[in-house]
Scaffold this motif. Sequence first.
Motif, PDB file in Angstrom:
ATOM      1  N   TYR A 116       0.916  -1.160  -0.262  1.00  0.00           N
ATOM      2  CA  TYR A 116      -0.170  -0.004   0.118  1.00  0.00           C
ATOM      3  C   TYR A 116       0.943   1.144  -0.084  1.00  0.00           C
ATOM      4  O   TYR A 116       0.352   2.496  -0.407  1.00  0.00           O
ATOM      5  N   PRO A 137       3.315   3.985  -0.845  1.00  0.00           N
ATOM      6  CA  PRO A 137       3.915   4.768  -1.958  1.00  0.00           C
ATOM      7  C   PRO A 137       5.390   4.529  -1.800  1.00  0.00           C
ATOM      8  O   PRO A 137       6.304   4.401  -2.889  1.00  0.00           O
ATOM      9  N   TYR A 138       6.182   4.871  -0.707  1.00  0.00           N
ATOM     10  CA  TYR A 138       7.598   4.495  -0.529  1.00  0.00           C
ATOM     11  C   TYR A 138       7.961   3.206  -0.911  1.00  0.00           C
ATOM     12  O   TYR A 138       8.903   3.109  -1.463  1.00  0.00           O
ATOM     13  N   VAL A 146       2.092  -2.055   9.335  1.00  0.00           N
ATOM     14  CA  VAL A 146       2.254  -0.876  10.031  1.00  0.00           C
ATOM     15  C   VAL A 146       1.368  -0.560  11.129  1.00  0.00           C
ATOM     16  O   VAL A 146       1.727   0.358  12.093  1.00  0.00           O
ATOM     17  N   LYS A 191       3.127  -3.068  14.143  1.00  0.00           N
ATOM     18  CA  LYS A 191       4.689  -3.372  13.679  1.00  0.00           C
ATOM     19  C   LYS A 191       5.245  -4.403  15.080  1.00  0.00           C
ATOM     20  O   LYS A 191       5.093  -4.256  16.039  1.00  0.00           O
ATOM     21  N   GLY A 210      11.032   2.674  12.728  1.00  0.00           N
ATOM     22  CA  GLY A 210       9.743   1.700  12.674  1.00  0.00           C
ATOM     23  C   GLY A 210       9.135   2.026  11.208  1.00  0.00           C
ATOM     24  O   GLY A 210       7.831   1.663  10.775  1.00  0.00           O
ATOM     25  N   LYS A 211       9.722   2.663  10.145  1.00  0.00           N
ATOM     26  CA  LYS A 211       9.125   3.031   9.041  1.00  0.00           C
ATOM     27  C   LYS A 211       9.468   1.903   7.838  1.00  0.00           C
ATOM     28  O   LYS A 211      10.911   1.429   7.902  1.00  0.00           O
ATOM     29  N   ILE A 212       8.463   1.771   6.899  1.00  0.00           N
ATOM     30  CA  ILE A 212       8.894   1.035   5.742  1.00  0.00           C
ATOM     31  C   ILE A 212       9.019   1.801   4.523  1.00  0.00           C
ATOM     32  O   ILE A 212       8.282   3.125   4.525  1.00  0.00           O
ATOM     33  N   PRO A 213       9.739   1.696   3.320  1.00  0.00           N
ATOM     34  CA  PRO A 213      10.417   0.346   3.161  1.00  0.00           C
ATOM     35  C   PRO A 213      11.926   0.345   4.167  1.00  0.00           C
ATOM     36  O   PRO A 213      12.367   1.456   4.494  1.00  0.00           O
ATOM     37  N   GLU A 263      14.771   4.314   4.443  1.00  0.00           N
ATOM     38  CA  GLU A 263      14.461   5.575   3.420  1.00  0.00           C
ATOM     39  C   GLU A 263      14.386   5.099   1.996  1.00  0.00           C
ATOM     40  O   GLU A 263      15.498   4.703   1.178  1.00  0.00           O
ATOM     41  N   ARG A 315      14.393   6.960  -0.889  1.00  0.00           N
ATOM     42  CA  ARG A 315      15.250   7.380  -1.822  1.00  0.00           C
ATOM     43  C   ARG A 315      16.587   6.987  -1.947  1.00  0.00           C
ATOM     44  O   ARG A 315      17.145   6.610  -2.782  1.00  0.00           O
TER      45      ARG A 315
HETATM   46  N1  LIG Z   1      11.068   9.071   4.636  1.00  0.00           N
HETATM   47  C1  LIG Z   1      10.539   7.791   4.597  1.00  0.00           C
HETATM   48  C2  LIG Z   1       8.971   7.541   4.897  1.00  0.00           C
HETATM   49  C3  LIG Z   1       8.503   6.164   4.776  1.00  0.00           C
HETATM   50  C4  LIG Z   1       7.261   6.097   5.519  1.00  0.00           C
HETATM   51  O1  LIG Z   1       6.543   7.286   5.919  1.00  0.00           O
HETATM   52  N2  LIG Z   1       6.587   5.088   5.670  1.00  0.00           N
HETATM   53  C5  LIG Z   1       5.380   4.852   6.102  1.00  0.00           C
HETATM   54  C6  LIG Z   1       4.444   3.869   5.115  1.00  0.00           C
HETATM   55  S1  LIG Z   1       3.824   4.744   3.742  1.00  0.00           S
HETATM   56  C7  LIG Z   1       5.343   4.040   7.455  1.00  0.00           C
HETATM   57  O2  LIG Z   1       6.353   3.326   7.690  1.00  0.00           O
HETATM   58  N3  LIG Z   1       4.551   4.472   8.404  1.00  0.00           N
HETATM   59  C8  LIG Z   1       4.455   3.815   9.615  1.00  0.00           C
HETATM   60  C9  LIG Z   1       4.725   4.532  10.649  1.00  0.00           C
HETATM   61  O3  LIG Z   1       5.201   5.680  10.660  1.00  0.00           O
HETATM   62  O4  LIG Z   1       4.880   4.244  11.904  1.00  0.00           O
HETATM   63  C10 LIG Z   1      10.757   6.915   3.261  1.00  0.00           C
HETATM   64  O5  LIG Z   1      11.217   7.612   2.289  1.00  0.00           O
HETATM   65  O6  LIG Z   1      11.054   5.775   3.095  1.00  0.00           O
END
Ligand SMILES: N[C@@H](CCC(=O)N[C@@H](CS)C(=O)NCC(=O)O)C(=O)O
Length: 230
Positions: free
Chosen positions: A12, A14-15, A37, A40, A52-55, A78, A80
């Motif tokens: 789901y 976009p990253y 997410v 987690k 805690g962020k994906i990817p 990150e 990018r």
């Molecule tokens: N700056 C990060 C942003 C990644 C991001 O915000 N991922 C969201 C999913 S779209 C996420 O992991 N959200 C879960 C959270 O913040 O706990 C990147 O470019 O990878």
Amino acid sequence: MPEQITLYGHGYSPYCISAYIAFDEAGVDYTHHVIDVTNKPAWFIESVNPVGKIPAITYGGPSVPPDQPSPESRKISESRVIADFVADLNPAAHLVPADLLARVDMRLAILDWVHHGLGVWSGVFSGPRPTEDLFVWLEDLQRRLPPTGFVAGTFSLADIVMVPFLKLPVWFWENGLAKGDGKKYLEMLQEPKFARLRKYLEDLDARPSVQRSWDVEALLERWPDILKGN
Ligand SMILES: N[C@@H](CCC(=O)N[C@@H](CS)C(=O)NCC(=O)O)C(=O)O
């Protein structure tokens, strides 16, 4: 043997879609492990990405089950940075254009996306900004496009970074998921002044890597909830 790569993500996001497209374009194999997410796992935060962020990916180290990441693997987060890394893993995929000035165009487009487009996008779909603001940014993007082809001429990291965020609004509007009158926004996109942007979106849609990375089931798992109430 190439180093192992495990990509933690969800279709789901976009990253994450950007990361999937980068891997696909570069022809680099990886193991995919889905992260929910909304729930987690502790090991993901402890051993893969403290933010805690994906990817996020693990690179190298021994072959281990994805939910038991090895301390020996390198952890990379990150989207990018991951896309840059994948481009570096296989330079023959030319995700960074060979031409000097095309590389400038690619980097300027990414900077504009990071410093401007992303804020507008988030403000529209998870904030109070009017959808019309997105169309103003789309006009800016259109002005960047060369007469044919992609942002930097050939398909590059700039397209990879932006394409999920360009496809999602259309999908939201087609499915009545975002605030406002989706039909009206789809009609605005059909205005003659957006002819070049439409061709760009078509060229992106035609890319097999983009098609393979677009998982409607995964999108439906999260976006209706995310967009609810906005
Ligand atoms: N700056 C990060 C942003 C990644 C991001 O915000 N991922 C969201 C999913 S779209 C996420 O992991 N959200 C879960 C959270 O913040 O706990 C990147 O470019 O990878």
